[in-house]
Design a protein around this motif. Structure first.
Motif, PDB file in Angstrom:
ATOM      1  N   PHE A 196       0.847  -1.191   0.000  1.00  0.00           N
ATOM      2  CA  PHE A 196       0.000   0.000   0.000  1.00  0.00           C
ATOM      3  C   PHE A 196       0.889   1.249   0.000  1.00  0.00           C
ATOM      4  O   PHE A 196       1.872   1.320   0.737  1.00  0.00           O
ATOM      5  CB  PHE A 196      -0.914   0.021   1.222  1.00  0.00           C
ATOM      6  CG  PHE A 196      -1.817  -1.179   1.320  1.00  0.00           C
ATOM      7  CD1 PHE A 196      -2.811  -1.407   0.362  1.00  0.00           C
ATOM      8  CD2 PHE A 196      -1.675  -2.090   2.350  1.00  0.00           C
ATOM      9  CE1 PHE A 196      -3.640  -2.519   0.450  1.00  0.00           C
ATOM     10  CE2 PHE A 196      -2.505  -3.202   2.445  1.00  0.00           C
ATOM     11  CZ  PHE A 196      -3.489  -3.410   1.490  1.00  0.00           C
ATOM     12  N   TYR A 198       1.365   4.974   0.945  1.00  0.00           N
ATOM     13  CA  TYR A 198       0.886   5.977   1.901  1.00  0.00           C
ATOM     14  C   TYR A 198       1.519   7.336   1.613  1.00  0.00           C
ATOM     15  O   TYR A 198       2.540   7.435   0.934  1.00  0.00           O
ATOM     16  CB  TYR A 198       1.250   5.558   3.330  1.00  0.00           C
ATOM     17  CG  TYR A 198       0.236   4.648   3.995  1.00  0.00           C
ATOM     18  CD1 TYR A 198      -0.581   3.791   3.251  1.00  0.00           C
ATOM     19  CD2 TYR A 198       0.095   4.625   5.379  1.00  0.00           C
ATOM     20  CE1 TYR A 198      -1.500   2.960   3.872  1.00  0.00           C
ATOM     21  CE2 TYR A 198      -0.819   3.794   6.008  1.00  0.00           C
ATOM     22  CZ  TYR A 198      -1.618   2.966   5.242  1.00  0.00           C
ATOM     23  OH  TYR A 198      -2.541   2.145   5.852  1.00  0.00           O
ATOM     24  N   GLN A 264      -6.519  -5.463   5.392  1.00  0.00           N
ATOM     25  CA  GLN A 264      -7.300  -4.562   4.540  1.00  0.00           C
ATOM     26  C   GLN A 264      -7.554  -3.213   5.190  1.00  0.00           C
ATOM     27  O   GLN A 264      -7.887  -2.246   4.510  1.00  0.00           O
ATOM     28  CB  GLN A 264      -8.612  -5.228   4.141  1.00  0.00           C
ATOM     29  CG  GLN A 264      -8.437  -6.356   3.129  1.00  0.00           C
ATOM     30  CD  GLN A 264      -7.602  -5.940   1.927  1.00  0.00           C
ATOM     31  OE1 GLN A 264      -7.862  -4.910   1.291  1.00  0.00           O
ATOM     32  NE2 GLN A 264      -6.581  -6.739   1.614  1.00  0.00           N
ATOM     33  N   THR A 265      -7.398  -3.114   6.519  1.00  0.00           N
ATOM     34  CA  THR A 265      -7.536  -1.799   7.159  1.00  0.00           C
ATOM     35  C   THR A 265      -6.434  -0.851   6.699  1.00  0.00           C
ATOM     36  O   THR A 265      -6.583   0.376   6.800  1.00  0.00           O
ATOM     37  CB  THR A 265      -7.512  -1.901   8.700  1.00  0.00           C
ATOM     38  OG1 THR A 265      -6.229  -2.371   9.131  1.00  0.00           O
ATOM     39  CG2 THR A 265      -8.611  -2.821   9.206  1.00  0.00           C
ATOM     40  N   ASN A 267      -5.567  -0.542   3.666  1.00  0.00           N
ATOM     41  CA  ASN A 267      -5.911  -0.129   2.310  1.00  0.00           C
ATOM     42  C   ASN A 267      -6.777   1.124   2.364  1.00  0.00           C
ATOM     43  O   ASN A 267      -7.996   1.074   2.204  1.00  0.00           O
ATOM     44  CB  ASN A 267      -6.642  -1.266   1.592  1.00  0.00           C
ATOM     45  CG  ASN A 267      -6.863  -0.969   0.121  1.00  0.00           C
ATOM     46  OD1 ASN A 267      -6.314  -0.002  -0.419  1.00  0.00           O
ATOM     47  ND2 ASN A 267      -7.664  -1.800  -0.530  1.00  0.00           N
ATOM     48  N   THR A 268      -6.145   2.262   2.598  1.00  0.00           N
ATOM     49  CA  THR A 268      -6.845   3.534   2.678  1.00  0.00           C
ATOM     50  C   THR A 268      -5.976   4.645   2.113  1.00  0.00           C
ATOM     51  O   THR A 268      -4.748   4.603   2.220  1.00  0.00           O
ATOM     52  CB  THR A 268      -7.241   3.869   4.130  1.00  0.00           C
ATOM     53  OG1 THR A 268      -7.860   5.160   4.174  1.00  0.00           O
ATOM     54  CG2 THR A 268      -6.035   3.858   5.058  1.00  0.00           C
ATOM     55  N   THR A 269      -6.612   5.641   1.513  1.00  0.00           N
ATOM     56  CA  THR A 269      -5.891   6.806   0.997  1.00  0.00           C
ATOM     57  C   THR A 269      -6.097   8.027   1.879  1.00  0.00           C
ATOM     58  O   THR A 269      -5.565   9.101   1.589  1.00  0.00           O
ATOM     59  CB  THR A 269      -6.343   7.129  -0.438  1.00  0.00           C
ATOM     60  OG1 THR A 269      -7.764   7.376  -0.439  1.00  0.00           O
ATOM     61  CG2 THR A 269      -6.028   5.981  -1.384  1.00  0.00           C
ATOM     62  N   VAL A 270      -6.874   7.886   2.951  1.00  0.00           N
ATOM     63  CA  VAL A 270      -7.162   8.999   3.858  1.00  0.00           C
ATOM     64  C   VAL A 270      -5.970   9.181   4.804  1.00  0.00           C
ATOM     65  O   VAL A 270      -5.586   8.247   5.521  1.00  0.00           O
ATOM     66  CB  VAL A 270      -8.447   8.732   4.675  1.00  0.00           C
ATOM     67  CG1 VAL A 270      -8.717   9.891   5.629  1.00  0.00           C
ATOM     68  CG2 VAL A 270      -9.630   8.513   3.736  1.00  0.00           C
ATOM     69  N   GLU A 272      -5.366  10.758   7.652  1.00  0.00           N
ATOM     70  CA  GLU A 272      -5.539  10.534   9.086  1.00  0.00           C
ATOM     71  C   GLU A 272      -5.704   9.043   9.401  1.00  0.00           C
ATOM     72  O   GLU A 272      -5.191   8.558  10.420  1.00  0.00           O
ATOM     73  CB  GLU A 272      -6.739  11.309   9.626  1.00  0.00           C
ATOM     74  CG  GLU A 272      -6.843  11.226  11.142  1.00  0.00           C
ATOM     75  CD  GLU A 272      -7.805  12.233  11.744  1.00  0.00           C
ATOM     76  OE1 GLU A 272      -8.054  12.141  12.955  1.00  0.00           O
ATOM     77  OE2 GLU A 272      -8.314  13.101  11.008  1.00  0.00           O
ATOM     78  N   GLU A 273      -6.390   8.301   8.527  1.00  0.00           N
ATOM     79  CA  GLU A 273      -6.532   6.855   8.739  1.00  0.00           C
ATOM     80  C   GLU A 273      -5.187   6.165   8.595  1.00  0.00           C
ATOM     81  O   GLU A 273      -4.882   5.222   9.344  1.00  0.00           O
ATOM     82  CB  GLU A 273      -7.547   6.279   7.744  1.00  0.00           C
ATOM     83  CG  GLU A 273      -8.982   6.705   8.024  1.00  0.00           C
ATOM     84  CD  GLU A 273      -9.961   6.136   7.011  1.00  0.00           C
ATOM     85  OE1 GLU A 273      -9.517   5.412   6.080  1.00  0.00           O
ATOM     86  OE2 GLU A 273     -11.167   6.416   7.139  1.00  0.00           O
ATOM     87  N   GLN A 274      -4.378   6.618   7.649  1.00  0.00           N
ATOM     88  CA  GLN A 274      -3.036   6.059   7.496  1.00  0.00           C
ATOM     89  C   GLN A 274      -2.197   6.303   8.749  1.00  0.00           C
ATOM     90  O   GLN A 274      -1.529   5.401   9.252  1.00  0.00           O
ATOM     91  CB  GLN A 274      -2.348   6.684   6.280  1.00  0.00           C
ATOM     92  CG  GLN A 274      -2.984   6.303   4.949  1.00  0.00           C
ATOM     93  CD  GLN A 274      -2.330   6.999   3.768  1.00  0.00           C
ATOM     94  OE1 GLN A 274      -1.527   7.928   3.939  1.00  0.00           O
ATOM     95  NE2 GLN A 274      -2.676   6.571   2.564  1.00  0.00           N
ATOM     96  N   ASN A 277      -3.357   4.080  11.531  1.00  0.00           N
ATOM     97  CA  ASN A 277      -2.914   2.696  11.307  1.00  0.00           C
ATOM     98  C   ASN A 277      -1.478   2.487  11.779  1.00  0.00           C
ATOM     99  O   ASN A 277      -1.165   1.488  12.441  1.00  0.00           O
ATOM    100  CB  ASN A 277      -3.012   2.347   9.818  1.00  0.00           C
ATOM    101  CG  ASN A 277      -4.422   2.022   9.382  1.00  0.00           C
ATOM    102  OD1 ASN A 277      -5.285   1.715  10.194  1.00  0.00           O
ATOM    103  ND2 ASN A 277      -4.664   2.085   8.085  1.00  0.00           N
TER     104      ASN A 277
END
Length: 330
Positions: A196, A198, A264-265, A267-270, A272-274, A277
């Protein structure tokens, strides 16, 4: 003035640690009798150099016996790029030959071969760390001088730790062979990895961990009759080309539903979520990671304290339900 009991204990333990520090370790290649060299878990030039400032970065570390009395069990230490994120794994010949592809300036971070090599080196790191701790504990238990000063339950506790470490080494040795089988036969593909991309974060990591269902934790850890090794997630954080790449995966025959969902958590482009994580990963899963000095200084003192406190309370907690809700990078 006679030496205090505490001083005698610390002096004896210090002697064991000093001898362990000087110990030479055999190359992890099963057919090699040469001594290993200290090699970086991630490429020094092109990966570690991307987070180094004046050739230094901060590394999360477990303190030795003497430091623990003053600073607790864990701390962040400023360390040079020459010494940081390194361990004695392979001799110079095998280190060069095995990891040649990922030591190059350019490689395909999405390729299965590259993902495998990063994961394999992380596994070898964990294996060698456990071997070092195991040898240290054995020497402490066998120390005739130490037996004079410490209570009898020290030896029984150490023997339980030795048993657990031996089980962990057996598990890691099994997975090491699984990787090596694939290096010999590239058609197997028994592992699954995802990469992924980031946003830039000045951190790096090379580790693996075993998320355990808490309802089975006592049975899995205490029994010596486990039928299969712990399931493992392999993870590397690679700072490269102004991004952070997350390489994460597992062995296809040793995986749980939680592990698939957990991966899969990532797998984000946001942004703040990255960040959450990575914060949660560092607090609840792995300890082999580093951060640039500037990024470390941007973390509030309060959050650093909360992070250390969480590790102090949960360092032996393998529960898949662990959560650390603080964004260290916000």
């Amino acid at each position: 003035m006679s030496e205090s009991l505490e001083s005698k204990v610390f002096r004896t333990i210090d002697e064991v640690y000093r001898k362990m520090k000087d110990k030479k370790w055999q190359c992890l290649h099963e057919q090699c009798n040469n001594f290993s060299i200290k090699s970086h878990l991630l490429q020094e030039n092109g990966i570690l150099s991307n987070i180094a400032e004046n050739k230094h970065f901060m590394q999360f570390s477990m303190n030795n016996t003497f430091e623990r009395n003053k600073n607790g069990q864990f701390s962040f230490k400023k360390i040079s790029i020459n010494k940081g994120m390194s361990l004695p794994l392979y001799c110079n010949l095998h280190d060069t030959n095995l990891f040649k592809i990922i030591e190059q300036q350019e490689f395909d971070i999405y390729s299965y071969e590259v993902q495998m090599l990063f994961a394999y080196r992380a596994l070898c790191s964990e294996l060698r760390q456990k071997e070092i701790v195991l040898e240290t504990e054995k020497r402490l238990v066998d120390s005739k001088e130490l037996k004079q000063y410490v209570p009898s339950n020290f030896e029984s506790a150490s023997k339980e730790l030795i048993k657990g470490l031996s089980m962990g080494i057996n598990d890691l040795t099994f997975f090491k062979k699984e990787f090596e089988n694939e290096f010999e036969d590239k058609t197997l593909e028994n592992f699954h990895f995802e990469t992924f991309k980031y946003h830039k974060l000045d951190v790096c990591a090379s580790a693996l961990f075993s998320p355990i269902n808490t309802s089975n934790l006592f049975v899995l850890i205490k029994t010596v009759f486990r039928k299969k090794p712990f399931d493992n997630i392999f993870i590397n954080l690679i700072p490269l080309n102004n991004h952070l790449y997350v390489i994460i995966g597992f062995h296809k025959k040793f995986v749980t539903g939680f592990m698939k969902k957990y991966i899969q958590t990532f797998n984000t482009t946001v942004i703040e979520e990255q960040q959450l994580n990575i914060s949660n990963l560092f607090a609840t899963r792995i300890k082999t990671w580093a951060i640039s000095i500037s990024a470390f200084n941007r973390i509030s003192e309060c959050n650093k304290k909360l992070f250390i406190e969480y590790w102090e309370k949960n360092f032996s907690n393998l529960s898949e339900k662990q959560q650390f809700e603080i964004n260290l990078f916000k």
